[in-house]
Design an enzyme around this catalytic site. Structure first.
Site, PDB file in Angstrom:
ATOM      1  N   GLU A  77      24.323  37.116  41.331  1.00 35.83           N
ATOM      2  CA  GLU A  77      25.639  37.535  40.847  1.00 35.83           C
ATOM      3  C   GLU A  77      26.670  37.185  41.908  1.00 35.83           C
ATOM      4  OE1 GLU A  77      26.670  39.471  38.025  1.00 35.83           O
ATOM      5  OE2 GLU A  77      24.707  39.081  37.142  1.00 35.83           O
ATOM      6  N   ASP A 129      30.278  35.787  51.798  1.00 34.76           N
ATOM      7  CA  ASP A 129      30.617  34.645  50.947  1.00 34.76           C
ATOM      8  C   ASP A 129      29.345  34.132  50.272  1.00 34.76           C
ATOM      9  OD1 ASP A 129      31.308  32.146  49.906  1.00 34.76           O
ATOM     10  OD2 ASP A 129      32.669  31.679  51.551  1.00 34.76           O
ATOM     11  N   ASP A 152      38.073  34.680  40.899  1.00 34.22           N
ATOM     12  CA  ASP A 152      39.510  34.568  41.179  1.00 34.22           C
ATOM     13  C   ASP A 152      40.044  33.289  40.547  1.00 34.22           C
ATOM     14  OD1 ASP A 152      42.074  34.332  42.361  1.00 34.22           O
ATOM     15  OD2 ASP A 152      41.395  35.465  44.102  1.00 34.22           O
ATOM     16  N   LYS A 156      48.004  29.366  41.153  1.00 33.11           N
ATOM     17  CA  LYS A 156      48.943  28.351  41.638  1.00 33.11           C
ATOM     18  C   LYS A 156      48.228  27.014  41.815  1.00 33.11           C
ATOM     19  CE  LYS A 156      51.959  31.610  44.072  1.00 33.11           C
ATOM     20  NZ  LYS A 156      52.556  31.994  45.391  1.00 33.11           N
ATOM     21  N   THR A 220      33.164  45.388  31.043  1.00 39.04           N
ATOM     22  CA  THR A 220      33.522  46.349  32.083  1.00 39.04           C
ATOM     23  C   THR A 220      34.914  46.910  31.844  1.00 39.04           C
ATOM     24  OG1 THR A 220      34.487  44.661  33.511  1.00 39.04           O
ATOM     25  CG2 THR A 220      32.112  45.073  33.733  1.00 39.04           C
ATOM     26  N   PHE A 222      37.373  46.628  33.855  1.00 40.37           N
ATOM     27  CA  PHE A 222      38.302  45.564  34.231  1.00 40.37           C
ATOM     28  C   PHE A 222      38.549  44.631  33.052  1.00 40.37           C
ATOM     29  CE2 PHE A 222      38.685  41.105  35.522  1.00 40.37           C
ATOM     30  CZ  PHE A 222      39.839  41.144  36.291  1.00 40.37           C
TER      31      PHE A 222
END
Length: 242
Positions: A77, A129, A152, A156, A220, A222
């Protein structure tokens, strides 16, 4: 006890690949701080700190059999967030082991709390990471599945190079999958979804595409907030065929 310095994000080294996440620090609260102190060295490890390293093979690769205490298929994950989805999927699929890698400390602590409360013996939590871990410590062909839920989006244009889903990273993850293993990406960012489809289906060793949300991926809090705001969630699932 896990010392706090292990949780300090180090600066990127020269020529090191760009991070695909925002380094940030957030308050933990008493319960999560307690969970880190008691549970991190039991159910977790640090990607970069050798004082809190995972068990390794003689070749310096992650020894998942020693890590989980058994030999079973492993799901990676990437960016497990607060651990809600990981805990639910691991509880529903006890035949597989779940390695959750999260860069942000509150998420690590929150998942450790869930692991203890729900007695999840098939979950381990890594802080750091995920791509660094995969490059350095994960053996080719050793993963049953890789999940990246709501990475993420780096909206931009100048930051698109930091996105997780790009050809170089997908090739790395695909190499670590077994033949027949799956790579599953979910996002509610429309432009990122288009990129994910293009990159994942453009790899000649991967077959698949956009699917309805698989039943095993829970919604979830979120995600539900985004759905309530009218965001469309896209799931892309591909299988390694060679």
């Amino acid at each position: 006890m896990a010392s706090r310095d292990v949780f300090t994000h180090r600066a990127a080294r020269p020529h090191e690949p760009l991070r695909t996440f925002h380094p940030r620090r957030s308050p933990l609260g008493r319960d999560r701080s307690d969970a880190l102190d008691r549970l991190f060295d039991v159910h977790g490890f640090a990607v970069d700190d050798p004082r809190h390293a995972p068990p390794l093979t003689a070749d310096g690769l992650l020894d998942t059999e020693a890590l989980f205490g058994r030999r079973a298929p492993v799901v990676l994950e990437i960016g497990s967030g607060m651990g809600e989805a990981t805990a639910a999927m691991a509880a529903a699929d006890p035949a597989r082991d779940w390695l959750a890698v999260e860069a942000h400390l509150p998420g690590v602590a929150a998942l450790l709390v869930r692991v203890e409360q729900e007695d999840l013996t098939n979950v381990r939590v890594a802080h750091g990471d995920a791509l660094r871990l995969v490059r350095a410590r994960v053996a080719p062909g050793s993963l049953d599945a890789v999940h990246a839920f709501f990475p993420d989006p780096w909206p931009k244009a100048k930051h698109h190079k930091r996105r997780l889903v790009q050809a170089e990273h997908v090739a790395l993850l695909r190499e670590r999958l077994r033949v027949g293993g799956t790579l599953h990406v979910a996002t509610d960012w429309a432009e990122y979804a288009e990129q994910a489809v293009e990159v994942l289906t453009g790899d000649p060793a991967l077959v698949g595409g956009v699917v309805d949300r698989p039943a095993h991926r829970p919604v979830t809090r979120f995600e539900q907030r985004g759905l309530d705001l009218g965001h469309a969630v896209v799931d892309v699932v591909v299988e390694k065929v060679r």
